[in-house]
Design a protein around this motif. Structure first.
Motif, PDB file in Angstrom:
ATOM      1  N   GLY A  82       0.862  -1.222   0.060  1.00 53.16           N
ATOM      2  CA  GLY A  82      -0.098   0.023   0.048  1.00 53.16           C
ATOM      3  C   GLY A  82       0.683   1.159   0.027  1.00 53.16           C
ATOM      4  N   PRO A  83       0.124   2.442   0.094  1.00 52.21           N
ATOM      5  CA  PRO A  83       0.914   3.655   0.172  1.00 52.21           C
ATOM      6  C   PRO A  83       2.045   3.730   1.456  1.00 52.21           C
ATOM      7  N   ALA A  84       3.148   4.599   0.772  1.00 50.84           N
ATOM      8  CA  ALA A  84       4.156   4.686   1.751  1.00 50.84           C
ATOM      9  C   ALA A  84       3.590   5.505   3.084  1.00 50.84           C
ATOM     10  N   LYS A  85       2.577   6.423   3.052  1.00 49.49           N
ATOM     11  CA  LYS A  85       2.116   7.343   4.051  1.00 49.49           C
ATOM     12  C   LYS A  85       0.500   7.209   3.916  1.00 49.49           C
ATOM     13  N   ALA A  86      -0.077   6.120   4.514  1.00 51.30           N
ATOM     14  CA  ALA A  86      -1.610   5.695   4.422  1.00 51.30           C
ATOM     15  C   ALA A  86      -2.527   6.916   5.040  1.00 51.30           C
ATOM     16  N   GLY A 116      -5.193  11.651  -1.118  1.00 47.67           N
ATOM     17  CA  GLY A 116      -5.155  10.793  -2.401  1.00 47.67           C
ATOM     18  C   GLY A 116      -5.337   9.304  -2.047  1.00 47.67           C
ATOM     19  N   VAL A 117      -5.236   8.849  -1.001  1.00 49.47           N
ATOM     20  CA  VAL A 117      -5.415   7.329  -0.455  1.00 49.47           C
ATOM     21  C   VAL A 117      -6.692   7.103  -0.652  1.00 49.47           C
ATOM     22  N   GLU A 118      -7.031   5.728  -1.549  1.00 50.18           N
ATOM     23  CA  GLU A 118      -8.054   5.147  -1.587  1.00 50.18           C
ATOM     24  C   GLU A 118      -8.357   4.241  -0.479  1.00 50.18           C
ATOM     25  N   VAL A 175     -14.198   6.974   2.524  1.00 52.47           N
ATOM     26  CA  VAL A 175     -14.333   7.960   3.619  1.00 52.47           C
ATOM     27  C   VAL A 175     -13.141   8.851   3.686  1.00 52.47           C
ATOM     28  N   ASN A 176     -12.983   9.731   4.404  1.00 52.78           N
ATOM     29  CA  ASN A 176     -11.569  10.566   4.618  1.00 52.78           C
ATOM     30  C   ASN A 176     -11.263  10.200   6.035  1.00 52.78           C
ATOM     31  N   SER A 177     -12.091  10.008   6.771  1.00 45.03           N
ATOM     32  CA  SER A 177     -11.958   9.710   8.178  1.00 45.03           C
ATOM     33  C   SER A 177     -12.986   9.124   8.936  1.00 45.03           C
ATOM     34  N   ALA A 178     -13.250   8.463   9.892  1.00 47.97           N
ATOM     35  CA  ALA A 178     -14.084   7.655  10.714  1.00 47.97           C
ATOM     36  C   ALA A 178     -13.889   7.303  12.019  1.00 47.97           C
ATOM     37  N   LYS A 179     -14.559   7.305  13.005  1.00 50.47           N
ATOM     38  CA  LYS A 179     -14.354   6.765  14.388  1.00 50.47           C
ATOM     39  C   LYS A 179     -14.618   5.075  14.101  1.00 50.47           C
ATOM     40  N   LEU A 180     -13.869   4.488  14.779  1.00 54.34           N
ATOM     41  CA  LEU A 180     -13.819   2.863  14.892  1.00 54.34           C
ATOM     42  C   LEU A 180     -14.315   2.404  15.956  1.00 54.34           C
ATOM     43  N   GLN A 181     -15.125   1.313  15.818  1.00 61.22           N
ATOM     44  CA  GLN A 181     -15.674   0.275  16.867  1.00 61.22           C
ATOM     45  C   GLN A 181     -14.712  -0.765  17.298  1.00 61.22           C
ATOM     46  N   ALA A 182     -14.132  -1.071  18.344  1.00 58.59           N
ATOM     47  CA  ALA A 182     -13.486  -2.221  18.690  1.00 58.59           C
ATOM     48  C   ALA A 182     -14.074  -3.692  18.575  1.00 58.59           C
ATOM     49  N   ASP A 183     -13.172  -4.528  18.323  1.00 56.32           N
ATOM     50  CA  ASP A 183     -13.909  -5.967  18.230  1.00 56.32           C
ATOM     51  C   ASP A 183     -14.910  -6.289  19.429  1.00 56.32           C
ATOM     52  N   LEU A 184     -14.617  -5.913  20.548  1.00 55.35           N
ATOM     53  CA  LEU A 184     -15.376  -6.315  21.895  1.00 55.35           C
ATOM     54  C   LEU A 184     -16.812  -5.835  21.756  1.00 55.35           C
ATOM     55  N   ALA A 215     -16.823  -4.878  15.198  1.00 55.85           N
ATOM     56  CA  ALA A 215     -15.705  -4.196  14.662  1.00 55.85           C
ATOM     57  C   ALA A 215     -15.668  -3.305  13.476  1.00 55.85           C
ATOM     58  N   SER A 216     -15.279  -2.178  13.365  1.00 55.67           N
ATOM     59  CA  SER A 216     -15.202  -1.476  12.103  1.00 55.67           C
ATOM     60  C   SER A 216     -14.027  -1.882  11.061  1.00 55.67           C
ATOM     61  N   VAL A 217     -14.376  -2.274   9.805  1.00 58.22           N
ATOM     62  CA  VAL A 217     -13.132  -2.768   8.971  1.00 58.22           C
ATOM     63  C   VAL A 217     -12.453  -1.653   8.252  1.00 58.22           C
ATOM     64  N   VAL A 218     -11.477  -1.444   8.231  1.00 53.82           N
ATOM     65  CA  VAL A 218     -10.810  -0.635   7.565  1.00 53.82           C
ATOM     66  C   VAL A 218     -10.211  -1.301   6.012  1.00 53.82           C
ATOM     67  N   GLU A 219     -10.584  -0.679   5.162  1.00 55.85           N
ATOM     68  CA  GLU A 219      -9.929  -1.508   3.855  1.00 55.85           C
ATOM     69  C   GLU A 219      -8.763  -0.521   3.170  1.00 55.85           C
ATOM     70  N   VAL A 220      -7.450  -1.025   2.750  1.00 56.51           N
ATOM     71  CA  VAL A 220      -6.641  -0.390   1.932  1.00 56.51           C
ATOM     72  C   VAL A 220      -6.119  -1.359   1.101  1.00 56.51           C
ATOM     73  N   GLY A 221      -6.478  -1.212  -0.101  1.00 59.82           N
ATOM     74  CA  GLY A 221      -5.891  -2.449  -0.978  1.00 59.82           C
ATOM     75  C   GLY A 221      -6.312  -3.744  -0.684  1.00 59.82           C
ATOM     76  N   SER A 222      -5.432  -4.536  -0.465  1.00 58.33           N
ATOM     77  CA  SER A 222      -5.753  -6.041  -0.016  1.00 58.33           C
ATOM     78  C   SER A 222      -5.641  -5.961   1.413  1.00 58.33           C
ATOM     79  N   LEU A 223      -5.476  -5.064   1.989  1.00 56.61           N
ATOM     80  CA  LEU A 223      -5.340  -5.130   3.722  1.00 56.61           C
ATOM     81  C   LEU A 223      -6.562  -4.832   4.349  1.00 56.61           C
TER      82      LEU A 223
END
Length: 300
Positions: A79-83, A100-102, A110-119, A123-131
């Motif tokens: 992925g990007p060097a600075k994601a 510029g990061v997809e 989205v450009n930003s988001a609050k994330l829910q933890a797994d417990l 859990a909120s899933v963040v997608e960057v390419g195959s990650l």
């Protein structure tokens, strides 16, 4: 009287021989089919949820940058060097992506988001390419767990290794429910110890020994879950203990099939946070059944 005693002894011996023969009988076709189905599901879970793991990074308060460049506290495999960066404030975690990061959160760009933890169970899933990334909470720790859908570990996985099936290790025990107040201290690989409410205990006999296991979770009507250790934990099976799930409790009885004792995810990845067997579930016998562990190549 002597002849009656002799007759009684013969009858008792006959019953014992019948019971022994039943225990030593090879598994039937239905059992074999169910066991292979269970093993396939076990492998599918490893390939989907655990073998793709590519990192686990604990967050400090404030901002933590992530990307593929080595100068990020969270270094990604692609992925990007600075994601972007994650921000932790107390128990709250949010993400902001670099221009510029997809990327997506919960399937939305989205450009930003609050994330829910797994417990939270969601859990909120963040997608960057195959990650894929999400927040995990363990005690006071908050971390980012990274999954790589293109991980080579999935392709290289040769599958679990089991002891030969042995029906003497499939036993029926008596379930004694807890009063709802009892807890046991369950350690994990991070060094944390968590007092855990228990549903109850199972008393059973294995190879002539009367033994007890404490269920750490589950519902008697659906099945109980255990983390167990035994004398093979020092030689042939995973050192921290193995997982075991039971059938539902029926009329106070429950089947424990040690042929289905299986390794925790920590046996295949260093990025899991597995519970270890509590002292209550350290069996003083060797359970030569279930999944083995290759100490030479396990690495975890």
């Amino acid at each position: 009287m002597r002849s009656r005693s002799k007759l009684f002894a013969c009858i008792t011996a006959s019953f014992l021989l019948v019971a022994l023969a039943a225990a030593l009988a090879p598994p039937d076709a239905t059992y074999l089919k169910d066991f292979e189905k269970w093993k396939t599901e076990l492998v599918d879970d490893l390939k989907k949820n655990w073998l793709p793991l590519a990192g686990l990074f604990w967050l400090k308060p404030g901002d933590t940058t992530f990307g593929s460049a080595d100068d990020n506290p969270i270094v990604l495999p692609s992925g990007p060097a600075k994601a972007g960066h994650f921000t932790r404030h107390g128990d709250d975690v949010s993400v902001e992506f670099a221009p510029g990061v997809e990327a997506k959160v919960e399937g939305k760009v989205v450009n930003s988001a609050k994330l829910q933890a797994d417990l939270t169970g969601h859990a909120s899933v963040v997608e960057v390419g195959s990650l894929r990334m999400h927040v995990i909470k363990r005690g006071d720790r908050l971390g980012i767990r990274v999954k790589d859908l293109n991980s080579a570990a999935v392709q290289k996985f040769s599958g679990p290794i089991f002891f030969p099936l042995d029906m003497t290790y499939r036993v029926t025990g008596t379930f004694v429910p807890s009063d709802g107040k009892k807890t046991v201290d369950v350690p994990n690989v991070l060094g944390d110890v968590t007092p855990t409410p228990v549903p109850g205990e199972v008393h059973f006999t294995l190879n002539g020994r009367e033994l007890t296991l404490t269920a750490l979770s589950g519902d008697p009507s659906k099945g109980l879950s255990f983390v167990i250790a035994d004398l093979t934990s020092k030689t042939e099976t995973y050192p921290g203990g193995r997982f075991l799930d039971s059938d539902p409790v029926v009329n106070g009885n429950v089947v424990l099939d040690f042929n289905r004792a299986y390794n925790p995810p920590c046996a295949v990845t260093p990025y899991a946070t597995c519970p270890l067997a509590p002292k209550e579930n350290h069996l003083p016998v060797a359970v030569a059944a279930g999944e083995k562990y290759d100490r030479k190549h396990g690495g975890h």
